[in-house]
Design an enzyme around this catalytic site. Structure first.
Site, PDB file in Angstrom:
ATOM      1  CB  ALA A 520     119.619  49.203  -7.029  1.00  0.00           C
ATOM      2  CE  LYS A 523     129.135  51.307 -12.301  1.00  0.00           C
ATOM      3  NZ  LYS A 523     130.402  50.860 -12.857  1.00  0.00           N
ATOM      4  CB  VAL A 524     125.172  59.157 -11.018  1.00  0.00           C
ATOM      5  CG1 VAL A 524     125.197  60.649 -11.311  1.00  0.00           C
ATOM      6  CG2 VAL A 524     123.754  58.712 -10.735  1.00  0.00           C
ATOM      7  CG  ASP A 650     112.543  59.823   0.004  1.00  0.00           C
ATOM      8  OD1 ASP A 650     112.683  60.092   1.217  1.00  0.00           O
ATOM      9  OD2 ASP A 650     113.285  59.049  -0.608  1.00  0.00           O
TER      10      ASP A 650
END
Ligand SMILES: *[C@@H]1O[C@H](CO)[C@@H](O)[C@H](O)[C@H]1NC(C)=O
Ligand SMILES: *[C@@H]1O[C@H](CO)[C@@H](O)[C@H](O)[C@H]1NC(C)=O
Ligand SMILES: *[C@@H]1O[C@H](CO)[C@@H](O)[C@H](O)[C@H]1NC(C)=O
Ligand SMILES: *[C@@H]1O[C@H](CO)[C@@H](O)[C@H](O)[C@H]1NC(C)=O
Ligand SMILES: *[C@@H]1O[C@H](CO)[C@@H](O)[C@H](O)[C@H]1NC(C)=O
Ligand SMILES: *[C@@H]1O[C@H](CO)[C@@H](O)[C@H](O)[C@H]1NC(C)=O
Ligand SMILES: *[C@@H]1O[C@H](CO)[C@@H](O)[C@H](O)[C@H]1NC(C)=O
Ligand SMILES: *[C@@H]1O[C@H](CO)[C@@H](O)[C@H](O)[C@H]1NC(C)=O
Ligand SMILES: *[C@@H]1O[C@H](CO)[C@@H](O)[C@H](O)[C@H]1NC(C)=O
Length: 796
Positions: A520, A523-524, A650
């Site tokens: 979201a 971009k990679v 996380d």
């Protein structure tokens, strides 16, 4: 002067055998060497030949300047004298007895540019010794030149202001009188004229052709053809008459294109020449077509030849390839003396969909040619094909229709025994889940006596978990909560931020290659980065590009970059820096070629088909030793984070990355919430919580601490030993929350030795303080890596 000097300095080691003490002592007595590069002969009457006074042992080759004065015995200069003087630039022979300079005297001194022959005894001087030199200065004053045809060239050079001859008031002797050279008419004395009769026919390869060269001159001239060596049989030259030379070429070769065929003539007054180029037409040929090489863009290199220049087209998998901005033919270079074209089919960020059969088609009016090459650009970097949804059904039991087993175990083509084992496992799981449903989900009464609705109500405003590597761009939290997350971690630790140390990468140093994924936030990409590390000109990196650049996003970006700059550990994905020139804002990370650990585990499970990976990669199924190595590396990174009092919040295999040779590092690009959305529990519309990795106190009281990270590490261990299964995959999110808060533990995975399950359980202590410290867990894992437990699969 200076640059050539520098060049020379660089060449010295090549020219000289290393320890040559070239210097004054080496120069023989009459002519000292003021420097190793000059020679000075000023003692009158001591030199009879230049060759006789040169220093030996290779030192002559270094000489750039020679000055000889007042040497009446020196009367001739020949090639033998100058043979060793390869680097000579300035030659002065003045006030001496020089009468004769042979035509080849300067054959071996190609750099000679300044020649001072003033006040010698030259009566005549040919143009031949000088014709090939880069002459800037030729001083001839004070010589008794005679007014003959032999000095006509000096008049022409004076008229043409060549070699500074125009300024010199040269004279010549005619009948005992010295007359100014410029005004002396020399009749019947001109350099020859040369003209090639050009055949006005189109030539095809293999034809024969006669080229006639007409030579006229007074005094008479001699001539010859100079033909480049083109490999085929040598052309014949026929002298038809005094002024006509015929070059007969049979079987004209295409390699004669763009090459000069020269007819050259000369007489005593000077040289002359004329040249032609042939236009030999021939059908196209493909000289080279190679497999794609990764350059800035990928390039399928080719070389084609043909006259007229052929058209170039491509087929991909047998059908015409439409060229566009991403794929196009590019001619890289013309060689000026051939018709060969070198080029690339250039592909901008090709992916696995570009893999296939590339056929090069070349055509011109005389014919056509074709050749094919296999283009292989990448294995799917995430192994999920971008056209398909992720082929992993992680939907928990709540949706009721997904397989109970993870995807790794759904396709079972194994032996009967394994099938039975899996069937048993499936049955056991089914039975278990039914039991769970029946027995108030977890079969325990809640130790805390908290009912489900209370738990869920409290979660609605749980703080956004801090997404490592994704602080500034999480899709799910507002700016406020992001900054809150930051503050809660770092408010007491301002040393985490270091504004000045963020490395800035220049935009032009980043060449994007292809997309690795999209979240979201943006971009990679996989990219090539130039000038990042001193020891590598360019290297592969992963680049995270931020989609929207609002002021607050920019601020978060800056803070995140500062933080990431500080976090440096061999098991934390390396952060190289940012690029803030223009948009998008870019972060540059180390590229970990095997992607995230969860995917890696799933694709190396017992039933995953053997992946073709590079060398040094474990092929097929991971062994116990591999799993322990993976776990130890993550533990090592967590020890580091804990030492900084950094709470990850996380930790999960999806947020670790795998590089070459099973190197595992903590870090991700913030795409997990998009790719692994089923791993998160969406509360309050925006917040997504990785509840299956969270300890009771995080679920219940929003407490995220180093100890809650240890709980998550235990879950990560479980993921590793189940080849990436989702924890509590058989339960819906709400059911999982209930089980966790009521104190149920994940089962021991089938392939997990009890020593490892002990570690997991020590992470899942209900009281955070009772959980084993990550340092000790790391040590225990290290010990297990050194001497892995012998483990017998109880079901196998
Ligand atoms: C050439 O040599 C003469 C005699 O040594 C000298 O006077 C003159 O300056 C030199 N010319 C140049 C251009 O070096
Ligand atoms: C030759 O003449 C030009 C101008 O006509 C002058 O600049 C140059 O210095 C002169 N060279 C010599 C060696 O006298
Ligand atoms: C070239 O000249 C040779 C003889 O000089 C002759 O036999 C031949 O036919 C000529 N070739 C052409 C193409 O005119
Ligand atoms: C002409 O030259 C080519 C090579 O350039 C050679 O292959 C061919 O056999 C030659 N043809 C004849 C008739 O000599
Ligand atoms: C060579 O000849 C061909 C055919 O006559 C013509 O199309 C082409 O333009 C010519 N090439 C050059 C460089 O003159
Ligand atoms: C590639 O395509 C060409 C033309 O379509 C075909 O002749 C060739 O056999 C193909 N090569 C491979 C390896 O498939
Ligand atoms: C073409 O030109 C290059 C550079 O001028 C030269 O190095 C090369 O030898 C030439 N090739 C031929 C075949 O003449
Ligand atoms: C091209 O052909 C290869 C081999 O047949 C196949 O793997 C690939 O998917 C094809 N690509 C496309 C885009 O059709
Ligand atoms: C599974 O669910 C999907 C939609 O969620 C549905 O289209 C499909 O028919 C279901 N399959 C089974 C076996 O129930």
């Amino acid at each position: 002067m200076l640059p050539s000097w520098l060049c020379l300095a660089a060449l010295l080691p090549l020219l000289l055998p290393p320890p040559t003490p070239a210097g004054p002592p080496l120069c023989p007595p009459p002519c000292p060497c003021p420097t190793s590069r000059s020679l000075l002969c000023r003692e009158p009457g001591t030199v009879s030949s230049l060759g006789g006074v040169l220093p030996g042992g290779g030192a002559s080759r270094l000489l750039a300047e020679i000055i000889i004065e007042k040497q009446p015995l020196l009367t001739a200069l020949t090639r033998a004298d100058t043979r060793m003087l390869r680097d000579l630039r300035k030659l002065t022979i003045t006030g001496s007895g020089l009468q004769h300079i042979s035509d080849d005297a300067f054959q071996d001194t190609p750099r000679l540019s300044h020649v001072n022959l003033s006040f010698n005894a030259l009566r005549s001087l040919s143009w031949k010794p000088f014709q090939h030199l880069p002459l800037q200065e030729l001083i001839l004053v004070g010589n008794p030149l005679s007014c003959s045809c032999g000095v006509r060239w000096l008049q022409l050079w004076q008229d043409g202001s060549r070699a500074e001859l125009g300024n010199q008031s040269l004279g010549c002797w005619a009948g005992g009188v010295l007359v100014p050279l410029g005004s002396q008419p020399l009749s019947g004395c001109e350099p020859p004229t040369v003209r090639i009769e050009h055949p006005d026919v189109a030539l095809r390869q293999g034809d024969s052709v006669n080229l006639t060269c007409h030579i006229a001159g007074e005094p008479p001239a001699t001539g010859d053809w100079l033909v480049p060596d083109v490999g085929s049989e040598p052309p014949g030259v026929t002298k038809v008459s005094e002024g006509e030379l015929v070059l007969e070429i049979t079987n004209v070769s295409s390699s004669l294109n763009h090459k000069e065929l020269t007819c050259r003539a000369e007489n005593v007054a000077g040289p002359a020449e004329d040249s032609v180029m042939l236009n030999v037409t021939f059908p196209p040929v493909i000289l080279l077509l190679q497999e794609a090489i990764p350059q800035h863009f990928w390039c399928i290199p080719f070389s084609v030849d043909g006259n007229p220049a052929p058209s170039i087209r491509w087929l991909f998998n047998g059908t015409a390839l439409a060229e566009g901005p991403y794929i196009h033919t590019r001619i890289m270079e013309y060689e000026h003396n051939t018709t060969v074209l070198h080029g690339c089919l250039q592909l901008n960020r090709p992916t696995h969909v570009n893999n296939g059969n590339y056929t090069l088609l070349v055509r011109n009016p005389l014919g056509a040619a074709a050749r094919s090459v296999w283009g292989r650009f990448m294995d799917n970097p995430f192994s999920f094909s971008p056209e398909e949804p992720i082929p992993v059904s992680l939907s928990p039991l709540g949706t009721r229709n997904s397989s109970l087993e993870g995807p790794v175990e759904t396709m079972d083509e194994h032996t009967f025994g394994v099938s039975v084992a899996v069937a048993l496992a499936v049955f056991a799981c089914l039975f278990l889940s039914v039991m769970l449903l029946v027995l108030n989900k977890c079969g325990h009464r809640s130790k805390f006596g908290i009912n489900r609705s209370a738990v869920l109500a409290q979660e609605d405003d749980l703080a956004m978990s801090l997404h490592f590597m994704n602080l500034g761009s999480s899709p799910v939290s507002s700016t406020e909560s992001k900054l809150e997350g930051l503050k809660s971690n770092f408010i007491e630790n301002p040393q985490y931020f270091c504004n000045a140390c963020v490395h800035h990468v220049q935009r032009r140093d980043i060449v994007l290659k292809w997309e690795l994924g999209e979240g979201a936030f943006g971009k990679v990409f996989l990219a090539e980065c130039y000038n990042l590390l001193p020891e590598q000109e360019k290297m592969l990196v992963a680049v995270k590009a931020l989609k929207e650049v609002t002021e607050s996003a920019r601020l978060d970006f800056q803070r995140e970059a500062e933080l990431l700059t500080v976090l440096q550990h061999e098991h934390i994905v390396k952060f190289y820096g940012v690029c803030t020139e223009g948009e998008p804002l870019i972060m540059v990370f180390e590229y970990m070629k095997h992607g995230d650990l969860n995917r890696f585990l799933r694709s190396h499970g017992p039933d995953a088909k053997i992946l073709e990976q590079g060398q040094g990669q474990p092929r097929g199924q991971l062994t116990l030793s591999h799993m322990l190595q993976i776990a130890t590396q993550i533990a090592s990174g967590m020890v580091y984070l804990a030492s900084l009092h950094f709470v990850h919040r996380d930790l999960a295999t999806r947020n670790c990355l795998v590089g070459h040779e099973l190197v595992v590092k903590i870090g991700d690009f913030g795409m997990s919430r998009d790719i692994y959305s089923t791993d998160y529990y969406r509360v309050g519309g925006r917040t997504m919580l990785p509840i299956r990795w969270m300890p009771p106190e995080s679920i219940l009281y929003r407490k995220f601490t180093t100890e809650s990270d240890i709980w998550s590490f235990g879950v990560v261990l479980w993921e590793i030993f189940t080849y990436g299964k989702q924890p509590w995959y058989q339960l819906s999110n709400t059911e999982a929350i209930e089980c966790i808060t009521q104190g149920r533990e994940l089962e021991r995975p089938r392939t997990c030795p009890s020593e490892v399950y002990d570690i997991m359980q020590s992470c899942w202590q209900r009281e955070p303080q009772q959980r084993q410290r990550i340092k000790d867990i790391h040590s225990r894992l290290q010990a297990l890596v050194k001497s892995p437990p012998i483990y017998l699969d109880i079901l196998g």
